[in-house]
Design a protein around this motif. Structure first.
Motif, short mmCIF file in Angstrom:
data_model
loop_
_atom_site.label_atom_id
_atom_site.label_comp_id
_atom_site.label_asym_id
_atom_site.label_seq_id
_atom_site.Cartn_x
_atom_site.Cartn_y
_atom_site.Cartn_z
N UNK A 261 56.15 60.99 30.06
CA UNK A 261 56.76 62.31 30.15
C UNK A 261 56.59 63.06 28.83
N UNK A 262 56.88 62.37 27.73
CA UNK A 262 56.78 62.98 26.40
C UNK A 262 55.34 63.43 26.15
N UNK A 263 54.38 62.55 26.39
CA UNK A 263 52.97 62.89 26.18
C UNK A 263 52.57 64.10 27.02
N UNK A 264 52.98 64.09 28.27
CA UNK A 264 52.59 65.16 29.19
C UNK A 264 53.07 66.52 28.70
N UNK A 265 54.35 66.60 28.31
CA UNK A 265 54.88 67.90 27.88
C UNK A 265 54.35 68.32 26.51
N UNK A 266 54.19 67.35 25.60
CA UNK A 266 53.71 67.70 24.27
C UNK A 266 52.25 68.14 24.30
N UNK B 251 64.27 57.57 45.67
CA UNK B 251 62.91 58.09 45.51
C UNK B 251 62.95 59.60 45.31
N UNK B 252 63.81 60.28 46.04
CA UNK B 252 63.92 61.73 45.90
C UNK B 252 64.39 62.10 44.49
N UNK B 253 65.38 61.39 43.96
CA UNK B 253 65.86 61.68 42.61
C UNK B 253 64.77 61.46 41.57
N UNK B 254 64.01 60.38 41.72
CA UNK B 254 62.92 60.10 40.79
C UNK B 254 61.88 61.21 40.87
N UNK B 255 61.60 61.70 42.06
CA UNK B 255 60.62 62.78 42.23
C UNK B 255 61.18 64.12 41.75
N UNK B 256 62.50 64.32 41.83
CA UNK B 256 63.12 65.51 41.23
C UNK B 256 62.76 65.53 39.73
N UNK C 296 59.61 67.67 35.10
CA UNK C 296 58.69 67.41 33.98
C UNK C 296 57.39 68.18 34.20
N UNK C 297 56.89 68.20 35.43
CA UNK C 297 55.68 68.97 35.75
C UNK C 297 55.89 70.46 35.46
N UNK C 298 57.02 70.99 35.87
CA UNK C 298 57.29 72.41 35.64
C UNK C 298 57.35 72.72 34.16
N UNK D 67 64.86 78.68 32.05
CA UNK D 67 65.90 79.13 33.00
C UNK D 67 65.47 78.93 34.45
N UNK D 68 64.17 78.97 34.69
CA UNK D 68 63.66 78.71 36.06
C UNK D 68 63.71 77.21 36.36
N UNK D 69 63.32 76.40 35.36
CA UNK D 69 63.34 74.94 35.54
C UNK D 69 64.76 74.47 35.81
N UNK D 70 65.72 75.03 35.08
CA UNK D 70 67.11 74.60 35.20
C UNK D 70 67.87 75.31 36.30
N UNK D 71 67.15 76.04 37.12
CA UNK D 71 67.71 76.70 38.30
C UNK D 71 68.94 77.52 37.96
#
Length: 120
Positions: free
Chosen positions: A23-28, A95-100, A105-107, A115-119
């Motif tokens: 996750x860290x690598x992806x966002x950085x 599984x749904x929570x993990x995919x949330x 992270x993708x967003x 503000x969009x990511x955090x709804x």
């Protein structure tokens, strides 16, 4: 989506510490920060930075991770496709929570505004 019990068990038994560095690598790599990642995880789970680090050190499984989490009341607003599947249609709760989390992270990595990511 693979809805088999074996698939759900694989996710349940996966450790958060094994996925977090990805996750860290992806966002950085996309110009976002570890702090922003923490903000996203905190929004979804209620964990602060210290709790996240503790879960990493403990090598908590996703099952344990989400059992301890206080899922944000707006988590149901997370919709869209992740790994080719609509997160809102995943029937297994863990599984749904993990995919949330994967979706958030993708967003973040795609440069979406916080503000969009955090709804909000």
């Amino acid at each position: 989506m693979d809805n088999s019990e074996k698939h759900h068990q694989r996710i349940a038994n996966m450790t958060f510490s094994s996925v977090y560095p990805h996750y860290v690598d992806k966002v950085e790599k996309k110009g976002r920060t570890k702090e922003e990642l923490t903000e996203v995880i905190t929004w979804l789970t209620g964990f602060d930075d210290k709790q996240i680090q503790s879960l990493i050190e403990e090598k908590a499984t996703f099952e344990t991770f989400f059992q301890r989490a206080k899922l944000n009341s707006n988590a149901h607003l997370i919709t869209g496709v992740i790994c080719g599947y609509r997160v809102e249609e995943i029937e297994n709760p863990l599984t749904q929570k993990a995919r949330y989390l994967d979706k958030l992270v993708d967003e973040l990595a795609k440069g979406r505004k916080m503000e969009k990511i955090l709804r909000t």
